[in-house]
Design a protein around this motif. Structure first.
Motif, PDB file in Angstrom:
ATOM      1  N   TRP A 198       0.831  -1.210   0.000  1.00  0.00           N
ATOM      2  CA  TRP A 198       0.000   0.000   0.000  1.00  0.00           C
ATOM      3  C   TRP A 198       0.865   1.259   0.000  1.00  0.00           C
ATOM      4  N   ILE A 199       2.140   1.119   0.344  1.00  0.00           N
ATOM      5  CA  ILE A 199       3.069   2.253   0.275  1.00  0.00           C
ATOM      6  C   ILE A 199       3.863   2.173  -1.029  1.00  0.00           C
ATOM      7  N   HIS A 212      -0.257   9.532  -6.467  1.00  0.00           N
ATOM      8  CA  HIS A 212      -0.326   8.195  -5.868  1.00  0.00           C
ATOM      9  C   HIS A 212      -1.233   7.233  -6.631  1.00  0.00           C
ATOM     10  N   PHE A 294       3.833   9.517  -0.065  1.00  0.00           N
ATOM     11  CA  PHE A 294       4.020   8.218   0.599  1.00  0.00           C
ATOM     12  C   PHE A 294       5.495   7.822   0.652  1.00  0.00           C
ATOM     13  N   PHE A 297       7.051   7.613   3.990  1.00  0.00           N
ATOM     14  CA  PHE A 297       6.879   6.423   4.831  1.00  0.00           C
ATOM     15  C   PHE A 297       7.876   5.324   4.456  1.00  0.00           C
ATOM     16  N   THR A 444       0.156   7.117   7.739  1.00  0.00           N
ATOM     17  CA  THR A 444       1.479   6.605   7.323  1.00  0.00           C
ATOM     18  C   THR A 444       1.405   5.337   6.479  1.00  0.00           C
ATOM     19  N   GLY A 445       0.455   5.301   5.574  1.00  0.00           N
ATOM     20  CA  GLY A 445       0.382   4.165   4.649  1.00  0.00           C
ATOM     21  C   GLY A 445      -0.301   2.942   5.238  1.00  0.00           C
TER      22      GLY A 445
END
Lengths: 539, 177
Positions: A198-199, A212, A294, A297, A444-445
């Motif tokens: 997901w990051i 993103h 992102f 992170f 934070t992701g």
């Protein structure tokens, strides 16, 4: 929830007390719904991150590179040399416990390894064992541990159960910023390819496409045009914003999530309506099409690379300053890092509102203003015609996003706006707002869906305070100035406090804004019928 | 003397011992926090569980209707359903109340005179366990719902834009042939 695996004869033997082992002797157990999928190799390769491979946290073998311990320990040495704060935070904690019960993940889960002090200790124990004399000689007596696969798995599980919200650091007498310890932990794991899908996905998309979601220019443009149709239905006014226009006074940058994800889309409509009404000389960019980051992170370097497009685009278009939409981590990155990463932005001017003449001295160096500051200033100077009664069906409370409140002190502006566009506003209890705000539990992701149980645990302290104002004052809307909040608090409210919706502040502004030449509004920003007004009040 | 009167006298002690049963399911450091932090916003888990247990115990002693137990049970089970515990463990605390009540009666040496009332009370506690299990399942199903709904929320505009979804128009006035 643990998977049910007991056989009938074992049922009678179930003990309901947790193991009495020390934390160092309690191995991590990966539970479904509690962790995220791993990053795809192609996403890591796209940005040059090493050791991309197919692996899962539930596998015994994480397919680590042969010399992984060496990579991590060398990486730790480099980071200790690079960041004095990291060295300091490894050494100065006296384990007073002031932070222990301040973390939303600890409060919601009851898992002691979510106490910030203990989460940091996961890293500190390895630091002591390898970088301090006492730790090398006294080992366990000095709180030292070897770096093993078990320890690494613990890092991965728990550093992805921290949203870097920094609530714990508010209470630390030494000012230790546990978020920075998590950042270091994640950066180290990144060196051996241990990243979240997901990051990793959004980072790769942002690197290749500028945002993103991986939206290409024509998609960005057509999605905004889609909003324009809705705005025309709502107000009868046709808006024609510009894209990539050289010579515009202002570049507008916002998180891409607001272009597609509900309810953020209604906030984006609010921006469009406000800027049109002001006749603002601004442009959207399909290149600097992501305010969020992102990369933040993963590693400092990656965050810097992704951020560089914002000043580059401002320079290319020749704008005077940058206006930013509602977002949380975007603002921590922009206000605290952008200038030193990719500045100086001396090709722009100190931001000055063309409507009120207010000079935003606080943004003198970075040249970027948060839309809450901009709109609050407009209201303060009576530049907007507002009909508060259009929000009378909403009983609002405000969630301070961690990054805007603790990170940059943006406390009063959103409240000032809400109080000027809504008649019904109630604060949550004092120890759950402003600098002491509770995180949404998904920053934070960690806003993936596969870790929903983790998110519900982490979101409980915030939801509990919302529930209080919901039951006491009838609050039915949780307003905020963060795209991740808008995306994730909806799920949290659905589980913990059904009946409370989520909205960005500029959705409320859009509702109340009286636009020149508009038709009588019969719908709100979501194109739902406006309830019968109880009496209008213009400001 | 009625059983409920006797138990009402012992109510604070039973409640604290019952709360302790739940606390024992958490690690020692956590137990300490859940027990001692009194602020309901700083310690929402401890506060919600304690308050819920108090309502349930009061309801049992005052003979409340079953529906009145729904809210306090939901408040507790909703938390336990997303913590590191098995389904059995999430609802087990209710059964432990039977044991605590019997222990109190043994102490008073009047078990025999209350046997009929005790049986009714225990039946009601059993029903609460069944209700709790239903709530637990609803919470777990909700977790899956949330995942599905979130995906819809995140992509609905995209589908609309791609003309992959459309909303049915309001039906117009009926036409006569």
């Amino acid at each position: 929830m643990a998977k049910f695996s007991a056989k009938p004869k074992d049922l009678a033997k179930i003990r309901y007390t947790p193991p009495k082992t020390e934390w160092t002797e309690t191995p991590v157990e990966f539970r479904e719904h509690m962790f995220c999928h791993s990053a795809k190799p192609k996403d890591l390769e796209t940005v040059g991150f090493p050791y991309g491979r197919a692996w899962s946290a539930k596998d015994d073998d994480w397919k680590l590179p042969d010399n992984w311990e060496q990579i991590i320990l060398q990486g730790m040495k480099d980071l200790l040399g690079k960041y004095r704060s990291f060295q300091l935070f490894m050494d100065i904690c006296v384990r007073c416990g002031a932070c222990a019960d301040k973390c939303h993940f600890f409060i919601g889960s009851g898992d002691p390894k979510n106490m910030p002090v203990l989460r940091a200790e996961l890293l500190r124990s390895v630091y002591r064992g390898n970088f301090t004399l006492a730790g090398k000689i006294l080992r366990k007596l000095a709180g030292a541990r070897d770096l093993t696969v078990g320890v690494l798995k613990e890092w991965w599980y728990y550093f992805y159960q921290c949203t870097e919200c920094r609530r714990c650091s508010v209470f630390c007498p030494y000012g230790i910023d546990t978020a920075e310890i998590t950042m270091m932990g994640r950066e180290l794991m990144n060196m051996i390819g241990l990243q979240l899908g997901w990051i990793g996905g959004p980072v790769a998309a942002c690197y290749m496409k500028g945002n993103h979601l991986g939206l290409e220019p024509h998609t960005i443009k057509s999605s905004i045009e889609f909003f324009l149709d809705d705005i025309e239905t709502l107000t009868g006014i046709k808006i024609e914003p510009s894209f990539n226009r050289k010579g515009a006074e202002i570049l507008f940058v916002t998180p891409s999530g607001d272009l597609f994800a509900n309810p953020g889309t209604y906030t984006a409509m609010g921006y469009l309506m406000l800027f049109h009404e002001l006749g603002l000389d601004y442009t959207w960019s399909t290149y600097a099409s992501e305010g969020g980051n992102f990369g933040f992170f993963t590693s400092n370097e990656m965050a810097k690379r992704l951020n560089s497009k914002i000043y580059a685009e401002a320079k290319r278009l020749g704008v005077k300053w940058i206006l930013g939409g509602e977002c949380g981590h975007m603002w921590r990155v922009l206000s605290q890092y952008m200038d030193t990463w990719n500045g100086p932005a001396d090709f722009m001017e100190v931001p000055k509102s063309p409507i009120t003449g207010t000079v935003f001295d606080n943004a003198k160096s970075m040249k970027m203003v948060h839309i809450a500051e901009f709109t609050a200033d407009l209201i303060k100077h009576n530049k907007l015609k507002l009909d508060k009664s259009r929000n009378d069906h909403l009983n609002v409370t405000f969630h301070d996003s961690c990054n805007t409140s603790r990170g940059m002190g943006l406390l009063e502006e959103p409240r000032y706006i809400i109080n000027n566009v809504c008649n019904h506003f109630h604060e949550m209890p004092e120890n759950t707002i402003r600098e002491k705000t509770f995180c949404c539990g998904s920053g934070t992701g960690l806003n993936a869906s596969e870790n929903m149980e983790l998110r519900m645990r982490g979101g409980f302290p915030r939801a509990n305070a919302v529930k209080y104002v919901h039951e006491r004052y009838g609050v039915n809307l949780l307003a905020n100035v963060c795209a991740i909040d808008r995306a994730t608090l909806s799920a949290s409210m659905d589980y913990w406090v059904p009946g409370v919706g989520v909205a960005g502040v500029h959705e409320l502004v859009g509702n109340a804004l009286i636009m020149k030449g508009e038709k009588e509004r019969t719908q709100d920003m979501r194109l739902e019928p406006l309830p019968e007004k109880e009496g209008s009040e213009n400001v | 003397m009625k059983l409920s009167n006797l138990l009402s006298e012992k109510r604070p002690a039973i409640l604290e011992r019952w709360f302790d049963v739940v606390l024992e399911t958490y690690p020692a450091d956590t137990k300490n926090f859940l027990q001692k932090q009194n602020n309901q916003f700083a310690n929402p888990v401890g506060h919600t569980i304690h308050q819920g247990m108090e309502s349930i115990l009061n309801g049992l002693l005052s003979g409340s209707d079953l529906q009145e137990f729904s809210t306090p049970l939901d408040n507790i089970i909703r938390i336990r359903a997303v913590q590191d515990i098995a389904a059995s463990q999430a609802v087990a605390f209710i059964l432990s109340l039977k044991k605590l009540i019997r222990e109190e009666l043994e102490k008073s040496q009047r078990m025999d005179s209350f046997i009929k009332e005790l049986s009714l009370l225990e039946d009601k506690i059993d029903t609460l366990v069944l209700m709790s299990f239903d709530i637990y399942m609803q919470c777990r199903e909700k977790i899956y719902d949330l995942k599905a709904n979130e995906t819809k929320r995140l992509t609905y505009r995209l589908l609309q834009r791609a003309n992959l979804v459309c909303e049915v128009e309001e039906p117009g006035p009926q036409q006569n042939d």
